[in-house]
Design a protein around this motif. Structure first.
Motif, PDB file in Angstrom:
ATOM      1  N   ARG A 198     -51.315  10.906  66.581  1.00 10.30           N
ATOM      2  CA  ARG A 198     -49.921  10.490  66.538  1.00 10.30           C
ATOM      3  C   ARG A 198     -49.410  10.492  65.109  1.00 10.30           C
ATOM      4  O   ARG A 198     -50.158  10.257  64.160  1.00 10.30           O
ATOM      5  CB  ARG A 198     -49.758   9.087  67.157  1.00 10.30           C
ATOM      6  CG  ARG A 198     -50.115   9.090  68.622  1.00 10.30           C
ATOM      7  CD  ARG A 198     -49.849   7.765  69.297  1.00 10.30           C
ATOM      8  NE  ARG A 198     -50.240   7.866  70.700  1.00 10.30           N
ATOM      9  CZ  ARG A 198     -49.474   8.349  71.648  1.00 10.30           C
ATOM     10  NH1 ARG A 198     -48.260   8.754  71.361  1.00 10.30           N
ATOM     11  NH2 ARG A 198     -49.900   8.439  72.891  1.00 10.30           N
ATOM     12  N   ALA A 203     -45.399  16.872  70.552  1.00 12.06           N
ATOM     13  CA  ALA A 203     -44.221  16.639  71.393  1.00 12.06           C
ATOM     14  C   ALA A 203     -43.153  17.667  71.047  1.00 12.06           C
ATOM     15  O   ALA A 203     -43.050  18.116  69.900  1.00 12.06           O
ATOM     16  CB  ALA A 203     -43.680  15.226  71.163  1.00 12.06           C
ATOM     17  N   ARG A 228     -45.039   9.026  67.409  1.00 18.00           N
ATOM     18  CA  ARG A 228     -44.811  10.181  68.292  1.00 18.00           C
ATOM     19  C   ARG A 228     -45.955  11.184  68.142  1.00 18.00           C
ATOM     20  O   ARG A 228     -46.476  11.401  67.055  1.00 18.00           O
ATOM     21  CB  ARG A 228     -43.492  10.862  67.939  1.00 18.00           C
ATOM     22  CG  ARG A 228     -42.985  11.791  69.033  1.00 18.00           C
ATOM     23  CD  ARG A 228     -41.767  12.560  68.611  1.00 18.00           C
ATOM     24  NE  ARG A 228     -40.761  11.745  67.956  1.00 18.00           N
ATOM     25  CZ  ARG A 228     -39.633  12.219  67.481  1.00 18.00           C
ATOM     26  NH1 ARG A 228     -39.374  13.522  67.565  1.00 18.00           N
ATOM     27  NH2 ARG A 228     -38.759  11.416  66.891  1.00 18.00           N
ATOM     28  N   THR A 258     -42.682  10.426  73.744  1.00 16.06           N
ATOM     29  CA  THR A 258     -43.169  11.804  73.813  1.00 16.06           C
ATOM     30  C   THR A 258     -42.113  12.718  74.418  1.00 16.06           C
ATOM     31  O   THR A 258     -41.834  13.800  73.899  1.00 16.06           O
ATOM     32  CB  THR A 258     -44.450  11.874  74.671  1.00 16.06           C
ATOM     33  OG1 THR A 258     -45.349  10.843  74.277  1.00 16.06           O
ATOM     34  CG2 THR A 258     -45.132  13.235  74.500  1.00 16.06           C
ATOM     35  N   ALA A 303     -40.464   7.031  69.099  1.00 15.90           N
ATOM     36  CA  ALA A 303     -41.861   7.421  69.303  1.00 15.90           C
ATOM     37  C   ALA A 303     -42.110   8.084  70.650  1.00 15.90           C
ATOM     38  O   ALA A 303     -43.203   8.595  70.893  1.00 15.90           O
ATOM     39  CB  ALA A 303     -42.761   6.185  69.187  1.00 15.90           C
ATOM     40  N   HIS A 319     -44.270   1.829  75.237  1.00 21.18           N
ATOM     41  CA  HIS A 319     -44.535   2.112  73.813  1.00 21.18           C
ATOM     42  C   HIS A 319     -45.729   1.308  73.329  1.00 21.18           C
ATOM     43  O   HIS A 319     -46.621   1.851  72.658  1.00 21.18           O
ATOM     44  CB  HIS A 319     -43.291   1.776  73.003  1.00 21.18           C
ATOM     45  CG  HIS A 319     -43.447   1.955  71.529  1.00 21.18           C
ATOM     46  ND1 HIS A 319     -43.971   3.106  70.966  1.00 21.18           N
ATOM     47  CD2 HIS A 319     -43.132   1.136  70.486  1.00 21.18           C
ATOM     48  CE1 HIS A 319     -43.978   2.988  69.645  1.00 21.18           C
ATOM     49  NE2 HIS A 319     -43.486   1.799  69.336  1.00 21.18           N
TER      50      HIS A 319
END
Length: 266
Positions: A4, A13, A9, A74, A72, A189
């Motif tokens: 991440r 993504a 995120r 996806t 954040a 989250h």
């Protein structure tokens, strides 16, 4: 497990298609979203799926935690005709993809792929009836777990961490979260901050519709982008102020153009 970025995120993504005020959309179609969710579930890549609507755009302006969850996320789709119109006015090619529309086709695809699901949220009775209907209507669907959080549930607290651990232990690849905004997004989250391979899909009132406890707007309202009118007529006292704020946001956008309060982001 997927790595991440600093904001939480995943680096794999998809790029944002459009920014709207403090919100963002990076998924254009339901088919693309389902394909990505299934691929992530197979690979054990945890993530979150949000559906941006006007109510979220209003809440995002004043809720830092909600903004962090959205930044954040996806995958974020456009939920509601107004958001689709705003996105298209900015040149983004997006279709309307709501949580309520996503559950059934995603469950069918998950059953075909051998991926089990988890249900989290709403009341025990509604969730049980929705689960029974899903299993009856979708051959091969496996619901690995199902629970509602206790009254006063903190979506970022210790109880949330324990719930996320149970969801992970169930073996589910996809978890449908039905807590309403912003609680469901905050929980999703928080759940993905810890090593996990579950995709958390925030679906609002979808289980209420599936169970039959709430009646969704007729197809005519859905196709004309006026589903909110139907919902308002069903619950005017509860939804009146929410829709008033949402309409004020939308009218303000139409008059003034993109909201650039968020670090110049439109």
């Amino acid at each position: 497990m997927a790595m991440r970025e600093r904001d939480g995120r995943r680096p794999d993504a998809p790029a944002d298609l459009v920014r709207i005020g403090d919100g963002r959309v990076n998924i254009g179609t339901e088919a693309e979203l389902i394909a990505r969710i299934l691929a992530d579930a197979r690979a054990g890549h945890g993530g979150t799926v949000f559906t941006l609507n006007l109510d979220h755009l209003v809440k995002l302006r004043d809720d830092a935690g909600f903004r962090a969850a959205y930044d954040a996320a996806t995958y974020v789709s456009a939920d509601g005709a107004p958001v689709v119109k705003i996105a298209r006015r900015q040149g983004a090619s997006v279709d309307r993809v709501t949580g309520a529309d996503l559950v059934l086709p995603l469950c069918r695809a998950a059953a075909d792929a051998g991926i089990s699901v988890h249900l989290f949220g709403t009341s025990d009775a509604i969730r049980a009836e929705a689960a029974a209907k899903l299993v009856a209507d979708i051959p091969g669907l496996v619901i690995a777990g199902s629970e509602s959080p206790p009254r006063g549930f903190d979506p970022e607290g210790e109880a949330a961490k324990a719930a996320a651990a149970r969801i992970e232990a169930s073996g589910a690849g996809i978890c449908f979260v039905a807590l309403g905004a912003p609680k469901q997004e905050l929980f999703a989250h928080a759940a993905t901050r810890h090593p996990a391979g579950v995709i958390y899909v925030c679906i609002g009132a979808a289980l209420d519709f599936i169970s039959g406890h709430s009646k969704r707007a007729p197809i005519l309202f859905q196709r004309t982008g006026t589903e909110w009118v139907w919902r308002f007529l069903q619950e005017p006292r509860r939804l009146g102020m929410r829709y008033a704020r949402s309409m004020a946001y939308y009218i303000g956008y139409l008059i003034k153009g993109p909201d650039r309060r968020s670090n110049g982001r439109g």
